[in-house]
Write a protein that holds these residues in place. Structure first.
Motif, PDB file in Angstrom:
ATOM      1  N   LYS A   4      -3.039  -1.815  13.212  1.00 37.19           N
ATOM      2  CA  LYS A   4      -3.503  -3.147  13.604  1.00 37.19           C
ATOM      3  C   LYS A   4      -2.336  -4.083  13.912  1.00 37.19           C
ATOM      4  N   ASN A   5      -1.259  -3.990  13.135  1.00 37.08           N
ATOM      5  CA  ASN A   5      -0.122  -4.890  13.305  1.00 37.08           C
ATOM      6  C   ASN A   5       1.033  -4.270  14.078  1.00 37.08           C
ATOM      7  N   ARG A  55      -4.142   2.005   8.555  1.00 36.15           N
ATOM      8  CA  ARG A  55      -4.995   1.083   9.318  1.00 36.15           C
ATOM      9  C   ARG A  55      -4.284  -0.239   9.580  1.00 36.15           C
ATOM     10  N   LYS A  56      -3.620  -0.803   8.563  1.00 37.27           N
ATOM     11  CA  LYS A  56      -2.857  -2.047   8.739  1.00 37.27           C
ATOM     12  C   LYS A  56      -1.689  -1.845   9.683  1.00 37.27           C
ATOM     13  N   LEU A  57      -1.032  -0.692   9.600  1.00 38.30           N
ATOM     14  CA  LEU A  57       0.102  -0.402  10.469  1.00 38.30           C
ATOM     15  C   LEU A  57      -0.332  -0.340  11.926  1.00 38.30           C
ATOM     16  N   CYS A  66       2.672 -13.697  16.500  1.00 37.21           N
ATOM     17  CA  CYS A  66       1.902 -12.883  15.552  1.00 37.21           C
ATOM     18  C   CYS A  66       1.114 -13.748  14.558  1.00 37.21           C
ATOM     19  N   CYS A  96       0.829  -1.208   0.000  1.00 35.19           N
ATOM     20  CA  CYS A  96       0.000   0.000   0.000  1.00 35.19           C
ATOM     21  C   CYS A  96       0.862   1.256   0.000  1.00 35.19           C
ATOM     22  N   CYS A 129       3.085  -6.515  16.580  1.00 37.58           N
ATOM     23  CA  CYS A 129       3.964  -7.483  15.916  1.00 37.58           C
ATOM     24  C   CYS A 129       5.168  -6.795  15.283  1.00 37.58           C
ATOM     25  N   ARG A 175      -3.431 -14.805  14.881  1.00 39.78           N
ATOM     26  CA  ARG A 175      -4.607 -14.031  14.448  1.00 39.78           C
ATOM     27  C   ARG A 175      -5.081 -14.455  13.116  1.00 39.78           C
ATOM     28  N   PHE A 188      -5.660   2.770   4.085  1.00 42.40           N
ATOM     29  CA  PHE A 188      -5.531   1.337   4.337  1.00 42.40           C
ATOM     30  C   PHE A 188      -4.150   0.983   4.885  1.00 42.40           C
ATOM     31  N   PHE A 189      -3.109   1.679   4.421  1.00 39.87           N
ATOM     32  CA  PHE A 189      -1.758   1.449   4.925  1.00 39.87           C
ATOM     33  C   PHE A 189      -1.668   1.796   6.404  1.00 39.87           C
TER      34      PHE A 189
END
Length: 60
Positions: free
Chosen positions: A45-46, A41-43, A57, A2, A49, A60, A38-39
């Motif tokens: 969320k993760n 949001r993923k960052l 990790c 992303c 980890c 999930r 989206f980038f």
């Protein structure tokens, strides 16, 4: 992925803008903002980890 897509779309938006193609620049910029959303949001969320706070990790 992303992040790379965001950079490419931002470059395209800048290129379109410098050539006077405002509509294409706005569309490319909007797609870049969506990819950036989206980038991030993923960052978020993760983040455990990525930064070593969570050891397992794959659960999930």
């Amino acid at each position: 992925m992303c992040f790379v897509l965001t950079l490419i779309l931002l470059f395209a938006a800048f290129s379109f803008f410098t050539k006077g193609l405002i509509i294409q620049a706005l569309m490319s910029g909007a797609l870049a903002l969506i990819a950036l959303f989206f980038f991030i949001r993923k960052l978020i969320k993760n983040a455990p980890c990525i930064f070593g706070k969570d050891r397992d990790c794959t659960k999930r």
